[in-house]
Design a protein around this motif. Sequence first.
Motif, mmCIF file in Angstrom:
data_model
loop_
_atom_site.group_PDB
_atom_site.id
_atom_site.type_symbol
_atom_site.label_atom_id
_atom_site.label_comp_id
_atom_site.label_asym_id
_atom_site.label_seq_id
_atom_site.Cartn_x
_atom_site.Cartn_y
_atom_site.Cartn_z
ATOM 1 N N LYS A 34 -9.063 14.461 125.086
ATOM 2 C CA LYS A 34 -7.804 13.720 125.000
ATOM 3 C C LYS A 34 -6.667 14.707 124.691
ATOM 4 C CE LYS A 34 -10.210 9.682 123.141
ATOM 5 N NZ LYS A 34 -10.906 9.165 124.293
ATOM 6 N N ASP A 64 -13.292 2.240 136.447
ATOM 7 C CA ASP A 64 -12.504 2.777 135.341
ATOM 8 C C ASP A 64 -12.775 1.878 134.150
ATOM 9 O OD1 ASP A 64 -10.586 3.688 133.582
ATOM 10 O OD2 ASP A 64 -8.887 2.895 134.720
ATOM 11 N N THR A 65 -13.507 2.407 133.170
ATOM 12 C CA THR A 65 -14.041 1.576 132.091
ATOM 13 C C THR A 65 -13.257 1.786 130.803
ATOM 14 O OG1 THR A 65 -15.582 3.312 131.422
ATOM 15 C CG2 THR A 65 -16.351 1.766 133.095
ATOM 16 N N TRP A 66 -12.576 0.750 130.347
ATOM 17 C CA TRP A 66 -11.850 0.857 129.067
ATOM 18 C C TRP A 66 -12.721 0.339 127.932
ATOM 19 C CZ3 TRP A 66 -10.778 -2.414 125.093
ATOM 20 C CH2 TRP A 66 -9.962 -1.880 124.080
ATOM 21 N N TRP A 67 -12.844 1.140 126.916
ATOM 22 C CA TRP A 67 -13.496 0.713 125.681
ATOM 23 C C TRP A 67 -13.234 1.760 124.620
ATOM 24 C CZ3 TRP A 67 -18.379 3.102 124.088
ATOM 25 C CH2 TRP A 67 -18.825 4.101 124.958
ATOM 26 N N GLN A 68 -13.778 1.564 123.421
ATOM 27 C CA GLN A 68 -13.505 2.447 122.287
ATOM 28 C C GLN A 68 -14.756 2.620 121.428
ATOM 29 O OE1 GLN A 68 -10.645 -0.432 120.494
ATOM 30 N NE2 GLN A 68 -9.124 1.171 120.809
ATOM 31 N N THR A 69 -14.713 3.634 120.557
ATOM 32 C CA THR A 69 -15.769 3.773 119.553
ATOM 33 C C THR A 69 -15.972 2.421 118.864
ATOM 34 O OG1 THR A 69 -15.067 6.055 119.182
ATOM 35 C CG2 THR A 69 -16.483 5.058 117.500
ATOM 36 N N ASP A 83 -3.808 0.242 121.851
ATOM 37 C CA ASP A 83 -3.423 0.739 123.172
ATOM 38 C C ASP A 83 -2.301 -0.117 123.752
ATOM 39 O OD1 ASP A 83 -5.130 2.904 123.490
ATOM 40 O OD2 ASP A 83 -6.753 1.699 124.303
ATOM 41 N N LEU A 91 -3.946 0.204 131.496
ATOM 42 C CA LEU A 91 -3.830 0.802 130.172
ATOM 43 C C LEU A 91 -2.764 1.883 130.192
ATOM 44 C CD1 LEU A 91 -5.559 -0.283 127.944
ATOM 45 C CD2 LEU A 91 -6.810 -0.476 130.087
ATOM 46 N N VAL A 96 -18.822 8.438 121.305
ATOM 47 C CA VAL A 96 -19.448 7.132 121.495
ATOM 48 C C VAL A 96 -19.997 6.993 122.921
ATOM 49 C CG1 VAL A 96 -17.388 5.819 122.194
ATOM 50 C CG2 VAL A 96 -19.229 4.700 120.903
ATOM 51 N N THR A 97 -19.340 7.652 123.880
ATOM 52 C CA THR A 97 -19.831 7.546 125.258
ATOM 53 C C THR A 97 -21.254 8.087 125.354
ATOM 54 O OG1 THR A 97 -17.559 7.762 126.015
ATOM 55 C CG2 THR A 97 -19.273 8.092 127.663
ATOM 56 N N ARG A 155 -2.286 5.216 123.994
ATOM 57 C CA ARG A 155 -2.148 4.731 122.620
ATOM 58 C C ARG A 155 -0.706 4.280 122.379
ATOM 59 N NH1 ARG A 155 -6.414 3.178 120.581
ATOM 60 N NH2 ARG A 155 -5.624 3.527 118.479
ATOM 61 N N VAL A 184 -13.989 7.309 132.096
ATOM 62 C CA VAL A 184 -13.777 6.799 130.738
ATOM 63 C C VAL A 184 -13.044 7.817 129.882
ATOM 64 C CG1 VAL A 184 -16.014 7.695 129.895
ATOM 65 C CG2 VAL A 184 -14.898 5.835 128.666
ATOM 66 N N GLY A 185 -12.308 7.338 128.906
ATOM 67 C CA GLY A 185 -11.764 8.217 127.876
ATOM 68 C C GLY A 185 -10.260 8.202 127.784
ATOM 69 N N GLU A 186 -9.613 7.981 128.899
ATOM 70 C CA GLU A 186 -8.153 8.009 128.967
ATOM 71 C C GLU A 186 -7.760 7.166 130.164
ATOM 72 O OE1 GLU A 186 -5.861 11.978 128.477
ATOM 73 O OE2 GLU A 186 -7.682 12.291 129.624
ATOM 74 N N PRO A 187 -6.477 6.798 130.243
ATOM 75 C CA PRO A 187 -6.039 6.187 131.502
ATOM 76 C C PRO A 187 -6.245 7.206 132.623
ATOM 77 C CG PRO A 187 -4.340 5.983 129.795
ATOM 78 C CD PRO A 187 -5.381 6.908 129.251
HETATM 79 C C1 6R9 Z 1 -14.886 5.342 125.038
HETATM 80 C C2 6R9 Z 1 -13.876 6.160 124.307
HETATM 81 C C3 6R9 Z 1 -10.820 5.168 122.687
HETATM 82 C C4 6R9 Z 1 -9.442 5.279 123.311
HETATM 83 C C5 6R9 Z 1 -8.892 3.951 123.743
HETATM 84 C C6 6R9 Z 1 -7.931 4.379 124.838
HETATM 85 C C7 6R9 Z 1 -8.639 5.519 125.506
HETATM 86 C C8 6R9 Z 1 -10.782 5.066 126.775
HETATM 87 C C9 6R9 Z 1 -9.991 4.384 128.686
HETATM 88 C C10 6R9 Z 1 -8.915 4.631 127.823
HETATM 89 C C11 6R9 Z 1 -7.434 3.971 129.447
HETATM 90 C C12 6R9 Z 1 -9.702 3.919 130.012
HETATM 91 N N1 6R9 Z 1 -9.443 5.073 126.651
HETATM 92 N N2 6R9 Z 1 -11.133 4.651 128.012
HETATM 93 N N3 6R9 Z 1 -7.642 4.426 128.208
HETATM 94 N N4 6R9 Z 1 -8.402 3.717 130.341
HETATM 95 N N5 6R9 Z 1 -10.664 3.676 130.923
HETATM 96 O O1 6R9 Z 1 -13.181 6.981 124.877
HETATM 97 O O2 6R9 Z 1 -13.802 5.907 122.946
HETATM 98 O O3 6R9 Z 1 -13.120 8.101 121.876
HETATM 99 O O4 6R9 Z 1 -12.987 5.875 120.636
HETATM 100 O O5 6R9 Z 1 -11.373 6.460 122.464
HETATM 101 O O6 6R9 Z 1 -9.511 6.069 124.500
HETATM 102 O O7 6R9 Z 1 -6.737 4.850 124.281
HETATM 103 O O8 6R9 Z 1 -8.271 3.271 122.683
HETATM 104 P P1 6R9 Z 1 -12.857 6.622 121.907
#
Ligand code: 6R9
Length: 658
Positions: A620, A410-415, A507, A519, A309-310, A522, A385-388
């Motif tokens: 991940k 540090d950007t938190w978001w998801q698909t 999360d 964050l 998604v990124t 999971r 992005v992607g993990e803590p």
């Molecule tokens: C964009 C992306 C989503 C899951 C999300 C969380 C982890 C993503 C993060 C983060 C901590 C951040 N996550 N960004 N955790 N800080 N800045 O990665 O989407 O592949 O769907 O994963 O990734 O656990 O719930 P996606």
Amino acid sequence: MSEALANLLNETRQFPPPAELAANANVTAAAYDEAAGDRLAFWERQAGRLAWAQPWEQVLDWSNAPFAKWFTGGRLNVAYNCVDRHVEAGHGDKVAIHWEGEPGDTRTVTYADLHRLTCQAANALTELGVTAGDRVAIYLPMIPEAAVAMLACARIGATHSVVFGGFSADALTNRIQDASAKVVITADGGFRRGKPSALKPTVDEAVANCPSVEHVLVVRRTGEEVGWSAKDHWWHDAVENASPEHEAQPFDAEHPLFILYTSGTTARPKGILHTTGGYLTQASYTTHAVFDLKPETDVYWCTADIGWVTGHSYIVYGPLSNGATQVMYEGTPDTPHKGRFWEIVDKYRVTILYTAPTLIRTMMKWGEDVPAGYDLSSLRLLGSVGEPINPEAWIWYRQYVGRGELPVVDTWWQTETGAMMISPLPGVTEAKPGSAMAPLPGVVADVVDDQGESVPNGGGGYLVLTEPWPSMLRTVWGDDNRFLETYWSRFGAGANTGDKWVYFAGDGAKKDDDGHIWLLGRVDDVMLVSGHNISTTEVESALVSHPSVAEAAVVGATDPTTGQAIVAFAIPRGSAETGGDAGEQLIAELRNHVARTLGPIAKPRQIMLVPELPKTRSGKIMRRLLRDVAENRSLGDVTTLQDSSVMELISSGMSSGK
Ligand code: 6R9
């Protein structure tokens, strides 16, 4: 999960924005107030940054919650917004994509080129019988055609489903079948780790089991020989000979733009559905706000793959809708050498870099001498992005990539969320290393306990989103029930939330004393040790804060006494002594270091020094596999591993180390 949190993670450093960035920032603190005052009016203004063929009647229709409709009645074309309008505004000669192939070949794609290619691809797809609403699967390496294919689908209203090029024939088959894709766009292969890596044979295998597929479009990239069937068409015949004239028709704001599969906890992937107007509004606004993107002067680079998604939101739709100039790179970070990323930053004078914690930790392992060998002075903003991101990795990133000066967002978001949700604003926020800080303007998030009650500052629990947002998923493709069950059933609309629909992100998170959000990974990555909840992320951060550790993964293993016991896998830094007794000594020291940092309850029962960690291709850590090792089980499915030999290394190390 509140009790153990008080003594966990006492990170107190804080970094204000550079004065010059703050003074010229695209978005200032006023945005928070504006959005808090009238959230829907705020999003309406952001939608106004796009070109609409017909204005919307209603900003949000939530009458059938949690099935949202944003900007109802509005009509727009996504490709027009990402390409045509920049050409019409006189920016046709501007570079859209500086593409760098792994072997070092390059292409420069201007907005006028992108327009021509997208129109040709749109005509070619139409010629193959694709019409609005049809699904098209895209299985490509990181080449400009990947962006062109997505934009061409958007242009004609076809719904794309991009499948990451590293996935197996089975994974591709399932995704094509689930969406009944009519056309597959692929390539002979791409270059990875210095070699051609074939894609077409995987597609052939998949298509044999997918009766819905009528045509396969094949880009020639590696020049390797490929099998050929009656369904196959070369891209260079079908697209490059097609007419470059194509007028984009507007589509309804809720027209399906793409499906993207995410694996989740069960094996069957979920097809996350995103639509047109709301998605583009938030992808575009967050690019502008969080990257402070100045299209005239910035050179932006997101190192993600288009299969995630990124890549969708922050290579294709966000940057292009803003008219950005960006870098796109085909290959791996260490081919042909470990300085490849920094060489690219240096060569294209990249100003904004967006990458993942796993890569930053890999770079830490390789040592700061590597980036020091390049001129990184063009950089002005760093994203993650992607993990803590562990505080130590954050600090390293700022120090050795960002000259100890640059803001790190540090950007938190998801698909599922489609676009960024929780992040610092680079010109406003005094960032804390390891914290995503606060919901962006227009986003409302909270941390709640098991009962769904908001926790006070200092408390921990589950991250939830309590108001709908424009780029939210609309459903799980073909499975409304799964959408309701997975995301909207955990906390309501129930007793503690009144009539409110509460989105469960899956999360764990905590609020610090200032109310900032951290964050914790999971929720399945939370361990229960002697009745205390401890997050894997926090133990990993404690380990990485030790000078001898480059990267760590922590799992909870069943333990007869404590319920679960903490088992850690740590990759030593290049400089650390690990042979013979030195290894044992380091392990003892690390166990004590964790106990000192987080409290005795978090002291790992066992620490393994390992050369690598198992990761998915999106970076991940696959804790499920490590749990199997820690509990002496035979290994489950390893097909989504980036490098399946890693597990052999770890398992053999595990048995000898006991
Ligand atoms: C964009 C992306 C989503 C899951 C999300 C969380 C982890 C993503 C993060 C983060 C901590 C951040 N996550 N960004 N955790 N800080 N800045 O990665 O989407 O592949 O769907 O994963 O990734 O656990 O719930 P996606």
